[in-house]
Write a protein that holds these residues in place. Structure first.
Motif, PDB file in Angstrom:
ATOM      1  N   ALA A 171     -34.550   2.835  -4.484  1.00 14.35           N
ATOM      2  CA  ALA A 171     -35.054   4.153  -4.866  1.00 14.35           C
ATOM      3  C   ALA A 171     -35.582   4.900  -3.635  1.00 14.35           C
ATOM      4  N   VAL A 172     -35.378   6.216  -3.639  1.00 17.10           N
ATOM      5  CA  VAL A 172     -35.848   7.041  -2.531  1.00 17.10           C
ATOM      6  C   VAL A 172     -36.533   8.289  -3.075  1.00 17.10           C
ATOM      7  N   ARG A 173     -37.336   8.921  -2.194  1.00 17.69           N
ATOM      8  CA  ARG A 173     -37.978  10.186  -2.516  1.00 17.69           C
ATOM      9  C   ARG A 173     -37.523  11.222  -1.498  1.00 17.69           C
ATOM     10  N   VAL A 174     -37.254  12.428  -1.995  1.00  9.71           N
ATOM     11  CA  VAL A 174     -36.768  13.508  -1.141  1.00  9.71           C
ATOM     12  C   VAL A 174     -37.717  14.690  -1.272  1.00  9.71           C
ATOM     13  N   ARG A 175     -38.110  15.243  -0.140  1.00  4.34           N
ATOM     14  CA  ARG A 175     -38.915  16.466  -0.146  1.00  4.34           C
ATOM     15  C   ARG A 175     -38.078  17.595   0.450  1.00  4.34           C
ATOM     16  N   VAL A 176     -37.957  18.695  -0.304  1.00  4.67           N
ATOM     17  CA  VAL A 176     -37.149  19.829   0.142  1.00  4.67           C
ATOM     18  C   VAL A 176     -37.983  21.099   0.058  1.00  4.67           C
ATOM     19  N   GLY A 177     -37.523  22.109   0.783  1.00  3.89           N
ATOM     20  CA  GLY A 177     -38.185  23.396   0.689  1.00  3.89           C
ATOM     21  C   GLY A 177     -37.764  24.141  -0.571  1.00  3.89           C
ATOM     22  N   GLY A 178     -38.615  25.037  -1.054  1.00  2.00           N
ATOM     23  CA  GLY A 178     -38.271  25.866  -2.207  1.00  2.00           C
ATOM     24  C   GLY A 178     -38.613  25.233  -3.541  1.00  2.00           C
TER      25      GLY A 178
END
Length: 318
Positions: free
Chosen positions: A232-239
């Motif tokens: 499992a992974v976590r992704v942080r994105v803009g917007g």
């Protein structure tokens, strides 16, 4: 307990102050792994701890034993059986690496013949056999770092303390130094304590980390605390996170990967397969979003160290 069975370093209630500054504050810890990384922010007490272990400063309170010996009362024996590689420039520039190593071996109790033999052996081991007779002042920074490592090993110590061993090295020199340091504990049976600010260096050369914070133990953990590749992974994105998660779920649903926003404002993926990560990259590019962070859900060494430095980590762990 014999010194062979004793922890490399063990202290209880160790405190040391310099005026109003408490460099060490009731520190209790035992270094039992073959190679231990000593971590902490500037001012955390790392340098004072290493100096106390070498008998260079006397603690105000508490006990400190090195290889089973009292570091304050048995300083001569400790230095005979421990090697130290300092961070800062300290080599006499008009002497050769051979002369430096022979001289320090003699100071640590070796006879002339044994000192010359050991100097040749350790300089060969660190890759300086062809340059060993040149003045240290003509050496590159990488060669000087290797000379400092050689002098720490010349008397055949059971334990070496390394202070920022890759400091100032270029990528090739850093790689060579890391291989040398790892070989000490893994192949030669020399116990190692490395103080470093570079987490990748610690991960590659150590079995355990000890994190200091304000002179006390903040965390002690095995280095292998990472997540499984593809987990499992976590992704942080803009917007808009929810909109990104919804669009990503449509692409990853057929691949059996669940997608959902997390309470921390990130996007959680149930599996970080190559196909899933490619989809994250492609969608971010199509929508013109910045990929701010992508990490495994398991706690890596960086997470442990940062939490400990900020007072959020557990003091000990499995």
């Amino acid at each position: 307990m014999t010194t062979t069975d004793a922890p490399a370093i063990e202290c209880a209630g160790l405190s040391k102050g310099f005026g109003e500054v408490r460099a060490l504050d009731g520190l209790t810890v035992a270094f039992t792994a073959p190679a231990t990384g000593l971590l902490g922010a500037n001012g955390a007490g790392k340098s004072t701890f290493m100096r106390a272990a070498l008998g260079l400063v006397r603690p105000d309170t508490g006990t400190l034993r090195v290889l089973g010996m009292d570091a304050a009362r048995e300083r001569g024996e400790v230095r005979r059986r421990v090697g130290f590689m300092p961070e800062h420039p300290c080599l006499p520039l008009d002497m050769s690496a051979q002369e430096v190593c022979v001289h320090l071996a003699r100071l640590r109790g070796l006879g002339r013949r044994d000192a010359v033999r050991r100097a040749s052996e350790v300089l060969f081991a660190v890759g300086l056999e062809e340059e060993r007779r040149r003045p240290v002042g003509t050496y590159s920074l990488g060669m000087q770092q290797r000379t400092k490592l050689a002098q720490a090993l010349v008397h055949g110590p059971e334990l070496v303390l390394l202070d920022e061993p890759t400091s100032g090295l270029d990528p090739a020199g850093r790689e060579e130094m890391l291989q040398l340091v790892r070989r000490l504990s893994r192949d030669l049976g020399v116990r190692v304590v490395t103080s470093s600010h570079v987490l990748d260096d610690v991960e590659r050369t150590c079995d355990e980390v000890v994190v200091l914070r304000a002179g006390a133990l903040a965390a002690q953990r095995p280095v292998a605390v990472g997540h499984d590749p593809g987990g499992a992974v976590r992704v942080r994105v803009g917007g808009d996170v929810a909109a990104f998660a919804a669009a990503l779920a449509q692409r990853l649903g057929p691949l059996g990967v669940d997608v959902a926003p997390t309470p921390a404002g990130e996007v959680g993926l149930s599996a970080g397969t190559d196909a899933a990560l490619d989809a994250v990259r492609d969608l971010a590019a199509e929508q013109g979003r910045a990929l701010v962070r992508l990490v495994g859900s398991g706690r890596g060494l960086e997470d442990v160290v940062l939490d400990a430095m900020e007072g959020r980590g557990e003091r000990t762990g499995g």
